[in-house]
Design a protein around this motif. Structure first.
Motif, PDB file in Angstrom:
ATOM      1  N   PHE A   1      26.556  14.700 -29.618  1.00 47.83           N
ATOM      2  CA  PHE A   1      26.415  16.028 -29.312  1.00 47.83           C
ATOM      3  C   PHE A   1      24.700  16.978 -29.971  1.00 47.83           C
ATOM      4  N   SER A   2      25.299  16.794 -31.471  1.00 50.74           N
ATOM      5  CA  SER A   2      23.912  17.359 -32.342  1.00 50.74           C
ATOM      6  C   SER A   2      23.118  16.882 -32.263  1.00 50.74           C
ATOM      7  N   LYS A   3      23.170  15.968 -30.902  1.00 52.90           N
ATOM      8  CA  LYS A   3      21.567  14.604 -31.475  1.00 52.90           C
ATOM      9  C   LYS A   3      21.123  14.482 -30.075  1.00 52.90           C
ATOM     10  N   ASP A   4      21.948  14.142 -29.090  1.00 53.60           N
ATOM     11  CA  ASP A   4      21.103  14.261 -27.857  1.00 53.60           C
ATOM     12  C   ASP A   4      20.727  15.588 -26.609  1.00 53.60           C
ATOM     13  N   LYS A   5      20.162  15.893 -26.878  1.00 48.26           N
ATOM     14  CA  LYS A   5      19.110  17.285 -26.513  1.00 48.26           C
ATOM     15  C   LYS A   5      19.600  17.320 -24.548  1.00 48.26           C
ATOM     16  N   ASN A   6      20.479  16.561 -23.797  1.00 50.76           N
ATOM     17  CA  ASN A   6      20.590  16.110 -22.643  1.00 50.76           C
ATOM     18  C   ASN A   6      22.106  16.501 -22.375  1.00 50.76           C
ATOM     19  N   GLN A   7      22.906  16.205 -23.359  1.00 53.82           N
ATOM     20  CA  GLN A   7      24.336  16.451 -23.910  1.00 53.82           C
ATOM     21  C   GLN A   7      24.766  17.543 -23.506  1.00 53.82           C
ATOM     22  N   VAL A   8      25.984  17.962 -22.731  1.00 50.90           N
ATOM     23  CA  VAL A   8      26.679  18.905 -23.058  1.00 50.90           C
ATOM     24  C   VAL A   8      28.261  19.060 -23.302  1.00 50.90           C
ATOM     25  N   LEU A   9      28.627  20.120 -24.006  1.00 49.85           N
ATOM     26  CA  LEU A   9      30.253  20.869 -24.012  1.00 49.85           C
ATOM     27  C   LEU A   9      30.511  20.777 -22.531  1.00 49.85           C
ATOM     28  N   ARG A  10      32.066  20.472 -22.213  1.00 45.31           N
ATOM     29  CA  ARG A  10      32.617  20.345 -21.539  1.00 45.31           C
ATOM     30  C   ARG A  10      33.582  21.679 -21.084  1.00 45.31           C
ATOM     31  N   TRP A  11      32.824  22.239 -19.797  1.00 45.96           N
ATOM     32  CA  TRP A  11      33.580  23.544 -20.227  1.00 45.96           C
ATOM     33  C   TRP A  11      35.140  23.118 -19.298  1.00 45.96           C
ATOM     34  N   MET A  12      35.222  22.607 -18.306  1.00 44.69           N
ATOM     35  CA  MET A  12      35.898  22.420 -17.355  1.00 44.69           C
ATOM     36  C   MET A  12      36.803  21.494 -17.785  1.00 44.69           C
TER      37      MET A  12
ATOM     38  N   SER B   1      44.423   9.318 -26.857  1.00 47.58           N
ATOM     39  CA  SER B   1      44.565   8.058 -28.054  1.00 47.58           C
ATOM     40  C   SER B   1      43.357   7.749 -28.531  1.00 47.58           C
ATOM     41  N   VAL B   2      41.979   7.627 -28.085  1.00 55.63           N
ATOM     42  CA  VAL B   2      40.558   6.469 -28.444  1.00 55.63           C
ATOM     43  C   VAL B   2      40.279   6.970 -29.913  1.00 55.63           C
ATOM     44  N   ASP B   3      40.154   5.792 -31.099  1.00 55.83           N
ATOM     45  CA  ASP B   3      39.027   6.105 -31.515  1.00 55.83           C
ATOM     46  C   ASP B   3      38.065   6.740 -31.303  1.00 55.83           C
ATOM     47  N   GLN B   4      37.241   7.872 -31.674  1.00 56.93           N
ATOM     48  CA  GLN B   4      35.650   8.221 -31.153  1.00 56.93           C
ATOM     49  C   GLN B   4      34.933   8.925 -32.101  1.00 56.93           C
ATOM     50  N   LYS B   5      35.536   8.153 -33.440  1.00 54.65           N
ATOM     51  CA  LYS B   5      35.013   8.428 -35.047  1.00 54.65           C
ATOM     52  C   LYS B   5      33.159   8.767 -34.447  1.00 54.65           C
ATOM     53  N   ASN B   6      32.856   7.418 -34.435  1.00 51.90           N
ATOM     54  CA  ASN B   6      31.317   6.450 -34.172  1.00 51.90           C
ATOM     55  C   ASN B   6      30.548   7.744 -33.332  1.00 51.90           C
ATOM     56  N   ILE B   7      31.325   8.246 -32.499  1.00 50.12           N
ATOM     57  CA  ILE B   7      30.186   8.674 -31.253  1.00 50.12           C
ATOM     58  C   ILE B   7      30.143  10.307 -31.389  1.00 50.12           C
ATOM     59  N   GLY B   8      30.346  11.495 -32.089  1.00 53.13           N
ATOM     60  CA  GLY B   8      29.977  12.183 -32.889  1.00 53.13           C
ATOM     61  C   GLY B   8      31.049  13.614 -31.574  1.00 53.13           C
ATOM     62  N   CYS B   9      31.993  13.021 -31.834  1.00 51.29           N
ATOM     63  CA  CYS B   9      32.333  15.169 -30.781  1.00 51.29           C
ATOM     64  C   CYS B   9      31.563  15.986 -31.252  1.00 51.29           C
ATOM     65  N   GLY B  10      31.823  16.542 -30.332  1.00 51.04           N
ATOM     66  CA  GLY B  10      31.015  18.399 -30.553  1.00 51.04           C
ATOM     67  C   GLY B  10      31.741  19.345 -30.570  1.00 51.04           C
ATOM     68  N   ILE B  11      32.955  18.776 -29.333  1.00 58.27           N
ATOM     69  CA  ILE B  11      34.398  19.653 -29.757  1.00 58.27           C
ATOM     70  C   ILE B  11      35.749  19.383 -30.923  1.00 58.27           C
ATOM     71  N   GLY B  12      34.536  18.483 -31.920  1.00 60.55           N
ATOM     72  CA  GLY B  12      36.071  18.531 -33.091  1.00 60.55           C
ATOM     73  C   GLY B  12      36.815  17.326 -33.901  1.00 60.55           C
ATOM     74  N   TYR B  13      37.627  17.134 -34.622  1.00 60.29           N
ATOM     75  CA  TYR B  13      38.103  16.152 -34.477  1.00 60.29           C
ATOM     76  C   TYR B  13      39.412  16.386 -35.050  1.00 60.29           C
ATOM     77  N   TYR B  14      40.176  15.921 -35.412  1.00 62.78           N
ATOM     78  CA  TYR B  14      41.559  16.044 -35.894  1.00 62.78           C
ATOM     79  C   TYR B  14      42.403  14.147 -35.571  1.00 62.78           C
ATOM     80  N   GLY B  15      43.347  14.115 -37.248  1.00 61.83           N
ATOM     81  CA  GLY B  15      43.597  12.884 -36.849  1.00 61.83           C
ATOM     82  C   GLY B  15      42.981  12.362 -37.808  1.00 61.83           C
ATOM     83  N   ASP B  16      42.350  12.291 -39.226  1.00 63.19           N
ATOM     84  CA  ASP B  16      41.606  11.909 -40.306  1.00 63.19           C
ATOM     85  C   ASP B  16      39.858  11.800 -39.203  1.00 63.19           C
ATOM     86  N   LYS B  17      39.913  12.556 -38.178  1.00 68.18           N
ATOM     87  CA  LYS B  17      37.969  12.849 -37.651  1.00 68.18           C
ATOM     88  C   LYS B  17      37.881  11.807 -37.213  1.00 68.18           C
TER      89      LYS B  17
END
Length: 375
Positions: free
Chosen positions: A234-245, A271-287
């Motif tokens: 989200f922070s790097k890709d101008k085409n990406q948006v946060l999902r509201w639905m 339960s997928v490890d998404q640490k390397n894809i820059g989740c815009g909604i934030g992380y939990y569990g060791d990021k």
């Protein structure tokens, strides 16, 4: 896998070039380059056409009469239904055979950057100027370069009926964020997702869709997965948006599903490890993990056969009822989510599991990681 560029997976859906010829209210048409269709057009039955078909006008129909549009890996898309930011509705495409697109075969949407669209328009406006009431009937898609049919954001009331989609290296059908009230029915989806290790049908932050009376065969990694994209890059890709639905109110009903590792997976990103894809909604569990949002969906009256797991449920308040399971090797229905339970102390709750039949030797239901439900 999740970090793979969407462009690489699906390609772009370019607008029709300015010099694209227009076919309007024409019978027995045939063409050897890209065309725009307007009004009522039918193809010659003996035609093997080449080039992308563009539809940008309401009240347009194309009947291919069983003829073939062969893209020969020279054209990104076979069919582009693009509203271009204006009202577009009542489009019918039927009896067409599409082969060998370079990327995705069918695109339906307003093909503009997501963030640009959302920053310049209200949600209500976006629904007004994005395609609705699109009908694809009795179409065949063979050997696309990536996905078969891409339903873009804010598309609504599209019906895909009696389609056959075979050998999609990515997903066969993708429902993008904020789309709603779409239907896939009476269709055959065969051998999708093998290259990209993806499911046949992706429902991503899309609600109130119906997947009914389809046959899913040998889609190795999965048939229907429901999830919420975490706002990748989200922070790097101008085409990406946060999902509201939320991915909610979807009905997966009366389908025949065989030859998949998982048939239907509710909250498949939970339960997928998404640490390397820059989740815009934030992380939990060791990021590493991001919360999925897939509640109040119904999995009903399906037959699951020759699969590892029939149904996985990793979010709350979903219903799995009246399904039949045959030749399941691991578990017919698995309820529970390991990482949310471990790190946040929030096991899956409110799952309704009832009236399912299992003739295989695998367990019918397992509630895991503190999950609870009604059997």
């Amino acid at each position: 896998m999740l970090a793979t560029s969407l462009l690489l997976l699906w390609g772009e859906a370019p607008a029709a070039p300015a010099n694209t010829p227009v076919l309007k209210d024409k019978e027995n048409a045939c063409w050897d380059k890209s065309v725009e269709i307007q009004g009522k057009v039918s193809m010659a039955k003996t035609c093997t056409a080449q080039g992308t078909v563009f539809i940008n006008s309401s009240n347009t129909s194309l009947d291919c009469n069983g003829a073939t549009i062969d893209l020969q890996r020279q054209f990104d898309n076979g069919l582009v239904i693009d509203s271009e930011g204006k009202k577009l509705e009542n489009v019918q495409v039927q009896n067409c055979v599409f082969k060998n697109s370079k990327f995705r075969t069918v695109y339906i949407g307003w093909n503009a950057p997501d963030r640009e669209k959302e920053e310049g328009n209200s949600r209500e406006k976006l629904y007004e100027v994005t395609p609705r009431k699109i009908n694809l009937t009795n179409i065949s898609i063979e050997n696309p370069g990536s996905s078969g049919i891409y339903i873009d954001d804010y598309v609504q009331e599209t019906v895909i009926d009696k389609a056959r989609i075979e050998n999609s290296p990515a997903m066969a059908v993708y429902f993008e964020h904020s789309s709603k009230n779409n239907t896939l029915r009476g269709s055959q989806i065969i051998n999708a997702g093998s290259r990209d290790k993806r499911e046949a049908v992706s429902i991503d932050s899309s609600s109130n869709n119906t997947i009914e009376s389809n046959t899913f065969t040998n889609n190795k990694y999965g048939a229907v997965f429901l999830y919420r994209n975490c706002g990748e890059k989200f922070s790097k890709d101008k085409n990406q948006v946060l999902r509201w639905m939320p991915t909610a109110g979807n009905i997966i009903k009366s389908n025949q599903i065989s030859g998949s590792k998982v048939g239907v997976w509710i909250a498949s990103r939970q339960s997928v490890d998404q640490k390397n894809i820059g989740c815009g909604i934030g992380y939990y569990g060791d990021k590493k993990y991001a919360l999925d949002d897939v509640k109040n969906n119904t999995i009903e009256g399906n037959t699951f056969e020759s699969s590892d797991i029939g149904v996985i449920v990793e979010d709350d308040d979903n219903k799995v009822t009246g399904n039949q399971f045959k030749d399941i090797s691991k578990i017919a229905i698995r309820v529970g989510t390991p990482m949310r339970s471990k790190y946040l102390g929030k096991p899956v709750k409110g799952t309704v599991v009832e009236q399912n039949r299992n003739s295989s030797s695998a367990p019918t239901v397992r509630y895991m990681w503190g999950s609870q439900g009604t059997q």
